[in-house]
Design an enzyme around this catalytic site. Structure first.
Site, PDB file in Angstrom:
ATOM      1  N   LYS A 209      81.183 -17.566  29.104  1.00  0.00           N
ATOM      2  CA  LYS A 209      82.122 -16.890  29.997  1.00  0.00           C
ATOM      3  C   LYS A 209      83.127 -16.079  29.168  1.00  0.00           C
ATOM      4  CE  LYS A 209      85.586 -17.926  33.426  1.00  0.00           C
ATOM      5  NZ  LYS A 209      86.264 -18.933  34.235  1.00  0.00           N
ATOM      6  N   GLU A 215      81.103 -22.508  19.047  1.00  0.00           N
ATOM      7  CA  GLU A 215      79.737 -23.032  18.951  1.00  0.00           C
ATOM      8  C   GLU A 215      78.711 -21.965  19.338  1.00  0.00           C
ATOM      9  OE1 GLU A 215      82.323 -24.464  20.447  1.00  0.00           O
ATOM     10  OE2 GLU A 215      82.234 -26.654  20.336  1.00  0.00           O
ATOM     11  N   GLY A 269      83.770 -22.357  34.397  1.00  0.00           N
ATOM     12  CA  GLY A 269      82.554 -22.568  33.603  1.00  0.00           C
ATOM     13  C   GLY A 269      81.709 -23.717  34.122  1.00  0.00           C
ATOM     14  N   ARG A 270      82.342 -24.842  34.462  1.00  0.00           N
ATOM     15  CA  ARG A 270      81.569 -26.028  34.867  1.00  0.00           C
ATOM     16  C   ARG A 270      81.016 -25.915  36.290  1.00  0.00           C
ATOM     17  NH1 ARG A 270      86.769 -27.002  33.732  1.00  0.00           N
ATOM     18  NH2 ARG A 270      88.199 -27.804  35.312  1.00  0.00           N
ATOM     19  N   GLU A 355      86.273 -33.128  33.232  1.00  0.00           N
ATOM     20  CA  GLU A 355      87.057 -31.961  32.792  1.00  0.00           C
ATOM     21  C   GLU A 355      87.956 -31.486  33.943  1.00  0.00           C
ATOM     22  OE1 GLU A 355      85.512 -29.124  29.578  1.00  0.00           O
ATOM     23  OE2 GLU A 355      85.455 -27.840  31.327  1.00  0.00           O
ATOM     24  N   HIS A 386      67.201 -52.229  32.768  1.00  0.00           N
ATOM     25  CA  HIS A 386      66.851 -52.976  31.553  1.00  0.00           C
ATOM     26  C   HIS A 386      67.824 -52.664  30.429  1.00  0.00           C
ATOM     27  CE1 HIS A 386      63.022 -54.111  33.409  1.00  0.00           C
ATOM     28  NE2 HIS A 386      63.109 -52.923  33.974  1.00  0.00           N
ATOM     29  N   LYS A 507      90.222 -27.572  19.716  1.00  0.00           N
ATOM     30  CA  LYS A 507      89.562 -26.321  19.309  1.00  0.00           C
ATOM     31  C   LYS A 507      90.415 -25.599  18.274  1.00  0.00           C
ATOM     32  CE  LYS A 507      87.428 -24.883  23.696  1.00  0.00           C
ATOM     33  NZ  LYS A 507      87.472 -23.843  24.717  1.00  0.00           N
TER      34      LYS A 507
HETATM   35  O1  F6P Z   1      85.093 -27.077  26.807  1.00  0.00           O
HETATM   36  C1  F6P Z   1      85.896 -26.087  27.334  1.00  0.00           C
HETATM   37  C2  F6P Z   1      85.124 -24.983  27.951  1.00  0.00           C
HETATM   38  O2  F6P Z   1      86.021 -23.966  28.199  1.00  0.00           O
HETATM   39  C3  F6P Z   1      84.392 -25.378  29.225  1.00  0.00           C
HETATM   40  O3  F6P Z   1      85.210 -25.417  30.320  1.00  0.00           O
HETATM   41  C4  F6P Z   1      83.355 -24.325  29.280  1.00  0.00           C
HETATM   42  O4  F6P Z   1      82.343 -24.651  30.179  1.00  0.00           O
HETATM   43  C5  F6P Z   1      82.901 -24.286  27.833  1.00  0.00           C
HETATM   44  O5  F6P Z   1      84.096 -24.471  27.100  1.00  0.00           O
HETATM   45  C6  F6P Z   1      82.174 -23.053  27.393  1.00  0.00           C
HETATM   46  O6  F6P Z   1      82.936 -21.899  27.563  1.00  0.00           O
HETATM   47  P1  F6P Z   1      82.305 -20.451  27.510  1.00  0.00           P
HETATM   48  O7  F6P Z   1      81.335 -20.307  28.630  1.00  0.00           O
HETATM   49  O8  F6P Z   1      83.473 -19.522  27.640  1.00  0.00           O
HETATM   50  O9  F6P Z   1      81.606 -20.282  26.173  1.00  0.00           O
END
Ligand code: F6P
Length: 520
Positions: A209, A215, A269-270, A355, A386, A507
């Site tokens: 987003k 990452e 995002g979620r 979150e 189990h 972060k």
């Molecule tokens: O972990 C924080 C967060 O902002 C989430 O809310 C989001 O889904 C994720 O990082 C990834 O963010 P992006 O889609 O901006 O890479």
């Protein structure tokens, strides 16, 4: 209109619920069933292919009445109208919360600052459809003229967990494409994913987003470098697409403008798998199935928006969860799907729920003195029976459980399915009724000293979510059910569910440590 700002613990309903809790906390579910022959019927909601039996919860008619009073006192009705109506209910980020608009059918209107966003959504869906059809049919060619066989989604959090869960859950409906996911900044993850892939036939989707997530950008750059070991810059357009709100950063990365899918700031995002973030889903199961997923979610949206609170699935589930969290002091909830397809549902819901509602400051900015977000965890039945179910049956903690089951299996292996569902029902019954000392003795098989260890207290709450069949539509409906449960709980707890400031500090520190320790 902004959300109301009501401290739930100061409401009249809360006070009544506290008294009611003290009056009823020791009543056993066995007694509740014995007292009401219609208990199961009274506490079941049927909605087309969904049957929600919440009778095995430690509630009675008064509990539900008081919980609905609580919902009314915090103005849940007004909040639902603000949510669907596109108010800026994500106030700390100044944004609307409109993932529901992503599944609103063409022809309807959802206005954001006077603009009908449904038209934009439909335009992007058209773009997803055309792209999907081209890639799935083999018309889309890679840089050596071969059709695409593999797709890699590069993203994390909401840009990974939702699509990954849905792709896995709906693999029965799969297209010929194999879809993979790279999320962790751990370089071994990306290495393992690309090691068996052929760059000539692989399509990469960079999903972020913000397009700034460490990452995702690190993995995308690593993959681009790997790709350029065998291809040239000019070939990138045939193998890379991006989904983002940050179109400038996407352009800087070198993605062809024709392969860029937009999303909007009014989608968290979620909650974004319904947008172009779900492009990997559409490629994995085909566009028609992707649309059916959206359609199922929309069915739940309409139910949630219009049903009376007493018959409203997300409202009832949310209020019961509040009952355990705030009155019984339960800290966690288990999500137990009796379908191996739903193996990734819990990790997905952990982000969506924790979150969103893991907050300790209310809408005034004041520290909260009552409990908020629950811890969710779980795994699929029967495997988890189990593993951790011993603790749920005989441990000291109260853990309300959601059992999710299907009336039909997809491959029709009847004997397997009957055994699976016998376990589904068996666990719920064991948790509810337990096994008394007298029952253990009556069996006549247990040495006296061992009897206490074979007693089950029972009175452990569970909710049975029985769905006709796992289809794209029923999965969409199930996910939307949990999304709205999250919303209701956030309203009751007087928190902002749609920001996530709590992930920022770590972060920032990671970037600082990286700069100081590794990149100086
Ligand atoms: O972990 C924080 C967060 O902002 C989430 O809310 C989001 O889904 C994720 O990082 C990834 O963010 P992006 O889609 O901006 O890479």
């Amino acid at each position: 209109m902004a959300l109301k700002n009501v401290n739930p613990s100061k409401t009249q309903a809360w006070e009544k619920l506290e008294k009611h809790y003290n009056d009823t906390k020791d009543v056993h579910l066995r007694e509740l069933f014995a007292a009401n022959a219609n208990r199961q019927e009274d506490f079941t909601i049927v909605n087309n292919d969904f049957n929600i039996d919440y009778s095995k919860n430690r509630i009675d008619a008064t509990t539900m009445k008081l919980l609905v009073e609580l919902a009314n006192e915090v103005d849940l009705k007004g909040a639902i109208a603000s949510y669907f109506g596109g108010e800026k209910i994500n106030a700390t980020e100044g944004r609307e919360v409109l993932h529901t608009a992503l599944r609103t059918a063409a022809g309807y209107k959802v206005l954001v600052e006077g603009e009908n966003v449904v038209e934009d959504v439909q335009a992007t869906l058209g773009q997803i459809e055309a792209f999907t059809n081209k890639v799935v049919s083999g018309d889309w060619k890679g840089y050596t003229g071969k059709a695409i066989t593999d797709v890699v989604n590069i993203g994390i959090g909401g840009s990974d967990l939702g699509p990954q869960m849905v792709v896995d859950a709906l693999k029965y409906y799969k297209t010929p494409l194999d879809v993979h996911f790279v999320s962790n900044v751990d370089g071994d993850h990306v290495s393992e994913v690309v090691k068996n892939l052929n760059p000539e036939t692989t399509l990469f989707l960079i999903v972020s987003k913000t397009f700034t997530t460490q990452e995702t950008i690190t993995n995308a750059l690593t993959i681009k470098k790997w790709f350029l070991e065998s291809a040239s810059e000019g070939d990138i357009a045939k193998h890379f697409a991006a989904v983002s709100t940050n179109l400038d950063a996407v352009a800087d990365f070198g993605i062809d403008a024709a392969n860029v899918f937009t999303m909007w700031n009014w989608v968290g995002g979620r909650f974004s798998l319904w947008s172009a973030v779900g492009l990997s889903i559409s490629l994995a199961i085909g566009f028609d199935n992707f649309k059916a997923l959206l359609g199922g979610a929309e069915e739940m949206d309409r139910h949630f928006e219009t049903a009376d609170f007493e018959d409203n699935i997300p409202v009832v589930l949310a209020l019961i969860s509040v009952w355990y969290n705030n009155f019984y002091g339960a800290e966690s909830e288990a999500i137990l799907p009796y379908s191996q397809y739903l193996e990734k549902l819990t990790p997905y819901l952990q982000q969506a729920i924790m979150e969103s509602n893991g907050k300790s400051v209310d809408r005034n900015g004041d520290t909260i003195a009552y409990q908020t977000g629950t811890i969710v965890w779980g795994s699929t039945g029967t495997n988890m029976q189990h593993a951790f179910m011993q603790l749920v049956h005989q441990g000291t903690k109260l853990i309300p459980c959601d059992f999710i089951g299907y009336e039909e299996s997809l491959y029709g292996k009847e004997e397997h399915h009957n055994k699976l569902m016998s376990n589904y029902y068996g666990q719920q019954e064991a948790l509810c009724n337990g096994k008394t000392k007298e029952e253990v003795i009556a069996e006549g098989k247990t040495a006296e000293a061992v009897i206490p260890f074979k007693v089950f207290a029972g009175n452990k709450p569970s909710t049975a979510i029985l769905i006709k069949k796992l289809t794209p539509a029923s999965l969409g409906k199930l996910i939307a059910m949990y999304e709205h449960k999250i919303f209701v709980q956030g309203i009751v707890w007087n928190i902002y569910s749609y920001d996530q400031w709590g992930v920022e500090l770590g972060k920032v520190l990671a970037n600082k440590i990286y700069a100081e320790k590794y990149n100086s």
